[in-house]
Design a protein around this motif. Sequence first.
Motif, PDB file in Angstrom:
ATOM      1  N   PRO A  47      -5.290   7.650   1.182  1.00  0.00           N
ATOM      2  CA  PRO A  47      -3.910   7.498   0.715  1.00  0.00           C
ATOM      3  C   PRO A  47      -3.807   7.790  -0.782  1.00  0.00           C
ATOM      4  N   LEU A  48      -2.610   8.162  -1.219  1.00  0.00           N
ATOM      5  CA  LEU A  48      -2.361   8.309  -2.646  1.00  0.00           C
ATOM      6  C   LEU A  48      -2.565   6.960  -3.324  1.00  0.00           C
ATOM      7  N   GLY A  49      -3.145   6.979  -4.512  1.00  0.00           N
ATOM      8  CA  GLY A  49      -3.391   5.717  -5.201  1.00  0.00           C
ATOM      9  C   GLY A  49      -3.571   5.920  -6.687  1.00  0.00           C
ATOM     10  N   VAL A  50      -3.834   4.830  -7.385  1.00  0.00           N
ATOM     11  CA  VAL A  50      -4.039   4.885  -8.825  1.00  0.00           C
ATOM     12  C   VAL A  50      -5.159   5.857  -9.174  1.00  0.00           C
ATOM     13  N   TYR A  51      -6.192   5.897  -8.333  1.00  0.00           N
ATOM     14  CA  TYR A  51      -7.336   6.778  -8.578  1.00  0.00           C
ATOM     15  C   TYR A  51      -6.939   8.248  -8.619  1.00  0.00           C
ATOM     16  N   ASP A  52      -5.795   8.607  -8.029  1.00  0.00           N
ATOM     17  CA  ASP A  52      -5.326   9.991  -8.087  1.00  0.00           C
ATOM     18  C   ASP A  52      -4.733  10.336  -9.442  1.00  0.00           C
ATOM     19  N   PHE A  53      -4.448   9.329 -10.241  1.00  0.00           N
ATOM     20  CA  PHE A  53      -3.845   9.553 -11.550  1.00  0.00           C
ATOM     21  C   PHE A  53      -4.804   9.182 -12.679  1.00  0.00           C
ATOM     22  N   PRO A  99       0.823  -1.210   0.000  1.00  0.00           N
ATOM     23  CA  PRO A  99       0.000   0.000   0.000  1.00  0.00           C
ATOM     24  C   PRO A  99       0.859   1.264   0.000  1.00  0.00           C
ATOM     25  N   ASN A 100       0.268   2.357  -0.425  1.00  0.00           N
ATOM     26  CA  ASN A 100       1.023   3.598  -0.574  1.00  0.00           C
ATOM     27  C   ASN A 100       1.351   4.224   0.774  1.00  0.00           C
ATOM     28  N   HIS A 101       2.536   4.815   0.867  1.00  0.00           N
ATOM     29  CA  HIS A 101       2.901   5.461   2.127  1.00  0.00           C
ATOM     30  C   HIS A 101       2.650   6.970   2.103  1.00  0.00           C
ATOM     31  N   VAL A 102       2.122   7.491   1.003  1.00  0.00           N
ATOM     32  CA  VAL A 102       1.716   8.902   0.971  1.00  0.00           C
ATOM     33  C   VAL A 102       0.310   8.961   1.556  1.00  0.00           C
TER      34      VAL A 102
END
Length: 430
Positions: free
Chosen positions: A381-387, A366-369
């Motif tokens: 958390p930051l994820g694919v959905y943010d891009f 999982p993302n650490h952002v």
Amino acid sequence: MKEMNTQDEQFWTQLTELLAFETAQDPKIDETVAQICAHVKDKGDAALLEYTARFDGLTANSMAELTITQEELKAAFDRLEPKLQQALKTAAERVKSYHERQKQTSWTYTDETGTLLGQQVTPLDKVGIYVPGGKAAYPSSVLMNAMPAQVAGVTEIIMVVPTPKGERNDLVLAAAYISGVTKVFTIGGAQAVAALAYGTQTITQVDKITGPGNAYVAAAKRRVFGVVGIDMVAGPSEILVIADGSTPADWVAMDLFSQAEHDEIAQSILIATSQDYLNEVKQSIAKLLPTMPRKDIIEASLSNRGALILANNLEQACEIANYIAPEHLELSVEEPEKWTPKIKHAGAIFMGRFTSESLGDYCAGPNHVLPTSRTARFASPLGVYDFQKRSSLIQVSEEGAHILGEVAQLLATGEGLHAHACSAHFRLKK
């Protein structure tokens, strides 16, 4: 560390004071950042060269000297020891595998009027990732920002990383190589954020900027939001450990250290249901602290913002956790799956005594952002959905235009928007 007891009448007031962190922009920083952003927007590459010489002590005659090629990235990877290469690959594979499961897909359906409705999911074209440099190197930040962008299908990932006095970190560059970064520039600070947001003669304007940075970077991200998207404005790192006494005290003490060593304003909190256990952890802190290379930073962090909290039971501990809404939450308890559903607000939940927060920072997947400063109440958390972004799909049939048009005409008339009403009316069956 501050010691608190939930039975104290002033507990919730004390807790609120402990969590208080001023997120408002420092006027002096904001003024400086405004000038930097305006200068970069106006002068482009020339401003970047000027600021890089002034702030990073790195003099360059052209942007080509501040550009790292793909060949140089590969060379950095090749220079790593085999064990370090494999560790980086393992972390990257796990991060990629986790984020592959986040990909959203397009969908459609046809309703009873024959109207097609749906959602089309597409990746962003270009993103910029900011990677801190200087005091420390963070290859993990490269993986956590670049890998979900790559998985999302972003075609161009531009990385900026400051290299004070020209010192480059092979591990950071190697992480960029294996995570699909397309371009790397050795610039940092507010000027790098401005370059990504506005574009220069050399650097392409991006659609979104992600990644952590200092107060100037955070201020610049605030300022350019709207011109481009941003992930979040991150605050100090945080950890909250809920312990039932079943985890060795040394482990918990070190988990608290793991966030405290970031900087003096990081926050480490332990909630336990036993005073005896809190005393054990205090003893472990006293024993282990002198062995830490970043002892002074840890000590300042724990003194400034750390706390040991005695709760009546785990139910109450979860209630407190939801109020704190921490970036990292360790459920260091027996049967963590029993208590996880009671946690509503946390950036990441680490379940069980063997799940240290540090694994999440580097290689769990999982993302650490993660959201900080209680923003886990509404952020993720930051994820694919943010891009990725979503476009609504609407294809109305002739029959649908008649049925929906009458509804739209009535509502538009009610709002006093005559052209809206006529637009729908013209398509009604005569």
